[in-house]
Write a protein that holds these residues in place. Sequence first.
Motif, PDB file in Angstrom:
ATOM      1  N   LEU A 219       0.854  -1.046  -0.091  1.00  0.00           N
ATOM      2  CA  LEU A 219      -0.093   0.094  -0.083  1.00  0.00           C
ATOM      3  C   LEU A 219       0.843   1.083   0.058  1.00  0.00           C
ATOM      4  O   LEU A 219       1.967   1.224   0.361  1.00  0.00           O
ATOM      5  CB  LEU A 219      -1.024   0.205   1.284  1.00  0.00           C
ATOM      6  CG  LEU A 219      -1.758  -1.129   1.626  1.00  0.00           C
ATOM      7  CD1 LEU A 219      -2.202  -1.043   3.142  1.00  0.00           C
ATOM      8  CD2 LEU A 219      -2.963  -1.290   0.590  1.00  0.00           C
ATOM      9  N   GLU A 220       0.412   2.460  -0.612  1.00  0.00           N
ATOM     10  CA  GLU A 220       1.014   3.771  -0.549  1.00  0.00           C
ATOM     11  C   GLU A 220      -0.012   4.504   0.495  1.00  0.00           C
ATOM     12  O   GLU A 220      -1.328   4.556  -0.143  1.00  0.00           O
ATOM     13  CB  GLU A 220       1.287   4.395  -1.677  1.00  0.00           C
ATOM     14  CG  GLU A 220       2.569   4.761  -1.774  1.00  0.00           C
ATOM     15  CD  GLU A 220       3.098   5.021  -3.363  1.00  0.00           C
ATOM     16  OE1 GLU A 220       3.965   4.485  -3.601  1.00  0.00           O
ATOM     17  OE2 GLU A 220       1.996   5.675  -3.967  1.00  0.00           O
ATOM     18  N   ALA A 221       0.307   4.906   1.572  1.00  0.00           N
ATOM     19  CA  ALA A 221      -0.580   5.774   2.493  1.00  0.00           C
ATOM     20  C   ALA A 221       0.324   7.017   2.930  1.00  0.00           C
ATOM     21  O   ALA A 221       1.331   6.594   3.538  1.00  0.00           O
ATOM     22  CB  ALA A 221      -0.897   4.956   3.324  1.00  0.00           C
ATOM     23  N   ASP A 222      -0.109   8.162   2.907  1.00  0.00           N
ATOM     24  CA  ASP A 222       0.598   9.272   3.583  1.00  0.00           C
ATOM     25  C   ASP A 222       2.158   9.350   3.113  1.00  0.00           C
ATOM     26  O   ASP A 222       2.956   9.480   3.824  1.00  0.00           O
ATOM     27  CB  ASP A 222       0.726   9.333   4.969  1.00  0.00           C
ATOM     28  CG  ASP A 222      -0.882   9.230   5.597  1.00  0.00           C
ATOM     29  OD1 ASP A 222      -1.629  10.132   5.003  1.00  0.00           O
ATOM     30  OD2 ASP A 222      -0.802   8.530   6.536  1.00  0.00           O
ATOM     31  N   GLY A 223       2.192   9.125   1.602  1.00  0.00           N
ATOM     32  CA  GLY A 223       3.536   9.249   1.099  1.00  0.00           C
ATOM     33  C   GLY A 223       4.646   7.946   1.335  1.00  0.00           C
ATOM     34  O   GLY A 223       5.572   7.903   1.028  1.00  0.00           O
ATOM     35  N   ARG A 224       3.818   7.165   2.262  1.00  0.00           N
ATOM     36  CA  ARG A 224       4.944   5.778   2.556  1.00  0.00           C
ATOM     37  C   ARG A 224       4.221   4.738   1.895  1.00  0.00           C
ATOM     38  O   ARG A 224       3.292   4.454   1.815  1.00  0.00           O
ATOM     39  CB  ARG A 224       4.834   5.770   4.135  1.00  0.00           C
ATOM     40  CG  ARG A 224       5.500   6.852   4.992  1.00  0.00           C
ATOM     41  CD  ARG A 224       5.129   6.440   6.420  1.00  0.00           C
ATOM     42  NE  ARG A 224       3.912   6.068   6.618  1.00  0.00           N
ATOM     43  CZ  ARG A 224       3.419   5.232   7.625  1.00  0.00           C
ATOM     44  NH1 ARG A 224       4.674   4.596   8.524  1.00  0.00           N
ATOM     45  NH2 ARG A 224       2.344   5.107   7.942  1.00  0.00           N
ATOM     46  N   ARG A 225       5.484   3.921   1.582  1.00  0.00           N
ATOM     47  CA  ARG A 225       4.979   2.470   1.049  1.00  0.00           C
ATOM     48  C   ARG A 225       5.055   1.279   2.107  1.00  0.00           C
ATOM     49  O   ARG A 225       6.380   1.180   2.797  1.00  0.00           O
ATOM     50  CB  ARG A 225       5.782   2.023  -0.446  1.00  0.00           C
ATOM     51  CG  ARG A 225       5.419   0.808  -0.936  1.00  0.00           C
ATOM     52  CD  ARG A 225       6.435   0.737  -2.063  1.00  0.00           C
ATOM     53  NE  ARG A 225       6.037   1.726  -3.151  1.00  0.00           N
ATOM     54  CZ  ARG A 225       5.907   1.226  -4.547  1.00  0.00           C
ATOM     55  NH1 ARG A 225       6.596   0.125  -4.892  1.00  0.00           N
ATOM     56  NH2 ARG A 225       5.661   2.076  -5.568  1.00  0.00           N
ATOM     57  N   LEU A 226       4.358   0.632   2.249  1.00  0.00           N
ATOM     58  CA  LEU A 226       3.850  -0.359   3.418  1.00  0.00           C
ATOM     59  C   LEU A 226       3.784  -1.815   2.644  1.00  0.00           C
ATOM     60  O   LEU A 226       2.739  -1.864   1.928  1.00  0.00           O
ATOM     61  CB  LEU A 226       2.906   0.081   4.419  1.00  0.00           C
ATOM     62  CG  LEU A 226       3.286   1.309   4.919  1.00  0.00           C
ATOM     63  CD1 LEU A 226       2.110   1.775   5.702  1.00  0.00           C
ATOM     64  CD2 LEU A 226       4.451   1.321   6.261  1.00  0.00           C
ATOM     65  N   THR A 227       4.298  -2.888   3.338  1.00  0.00           N
ATOM     66  CA  THR A 227       3.684  -3.968   2.974  1.00  0.00           C
ATOM     67  C   THR A 227       3.045  -4.909   4.231  1.00  0.00           C
ATOM     68  O   THR A 227       3.650  -4.565   5.366  1.00  0.00           O
ATOM     69  CB  THR A 227       4.834  -5.010   2.460  1.00  0.00           C
ATOM     70  OG1 THR A 227       5.897  -4.832   3.342  1.00  0.00           O
ATOM     71  CG2 THR A 227       5.079  -4.652   1.030  1.00  0.00           C
ATOM     72  N   GLY A 228       2.331  -5.696   4.097  1.00  0.00           N
ATOM     73  CA  GLY A 228       1.510  -6.529   5.196  1.00  0.00           C
ATOM     74  C   GLY A 228       0.742  -7.499   4.797  1.00  0.00           C
ATOM     75  O   GLY A 228       0.498  -7.975   3.674  1.00  0.00           O
ATOM     76  N   THR A 229       0.303  -8.089   5.703  1.00  0.00           N
ATOM     77  CA  THR A 229      -1.014  -9.179   5.378  1.00  0.00           C
ATOM     78  C   THR A 229      -2.302  -8.548   5.930  1.00  0.00           C
ATOM     79  O   THR A 229      -2.406  -7.900   7.240  1.00  0.00           O
ATOM     80  CB  THR A 229      -0.831 -10.400   6.374  1.00  0.00           C
ATOM     81  OG1 THR A 229       0.596 -10.927   6.284  1.00  0.00           O
ATOM     82  CG2 THR A 229      -1.718 -11.366   6.208  1.00  0.00           C
TER      83      THR A 229
END
Length: 260
Positions: A219-229
């Motif tokens: 995901l991209e949220a608030d300019g950050r790219r994050l991975t997860g479950t």
Amino acid sequence: MLSAGPLRRLGARAVALDEVDSTNGYLLERAAALHDGTIVCAEYQTAGRGRQGRKWLAPRGAAVMLSVLLHEPSDSPLLSGAALMAALAAAEAIEQVSTCSPGVRWPNDLVMQGRKLAGVLAESKPLPPEVRVGGRAIVIGIGINCLQHQGHFPVELIDRATSLEIQSAQAINRVEVAAALVASLDQVLVEALATPEAWSMHVQRWRDRCSDIGSRTTLEADGRRLTGTILDITEEGDLLVEVDQGGRQHFAAATTTRLW
Ligand code: BTN
């Protein structure tokens, strides 16, 4: 004409346009002047809108492009959950008029065999006090790919988009799709808004169609790219993710882009 059955909330007024910039834009611009439940559909959109400023394109006469206007209180669960309810209603409508049984993909897609079949865009703005004190206009727009063949999709979507014509073993009648959608949306909205318990039951019906829960996402949220479950979709329509970088986090559809 535009509904497959008697309606309770939608359809006191209906506008059928040959061409418009966007059916969502049409209703948002006139949100205070038009009645709650007004429906607008179009044969062609010159500036069809998708989520997060993207375009939504369909050849003339190929898709159902339809929006509805609701006048709601400012604490309505539809402010965050309209796209879930509309996707559920669209999926149930499609099952009535084709051999397709679409899945849903957070936040706003209907999918068949991993390809996008339809999308929902919900937008809102405050209503002036003379229309409804503290009220908001919510416009829910739905685009269902009906008659396209693979070559009709833009090159960048050719491997990611599909239509009822491609997927269904039964011939597709676009007017029937639109009529079933209006009837289904009317029913889902009236029933889901009746009580908090009814709302929860409808969110659960959406979850039952969603194969994402337990899967990996970026995901991209608030300019950050994050991975997860993906752990769940909340009652408010947020995505709940166990983020690899640490902890459980909620992501709101309005501020999140799902990369895959
Ligand atoms: C998305 O998938 O990003 C949302 C697509 C929503 C498209 C529909 S078509 C009818 C209504 N009018 C618009 O301009 N957009 C929505």
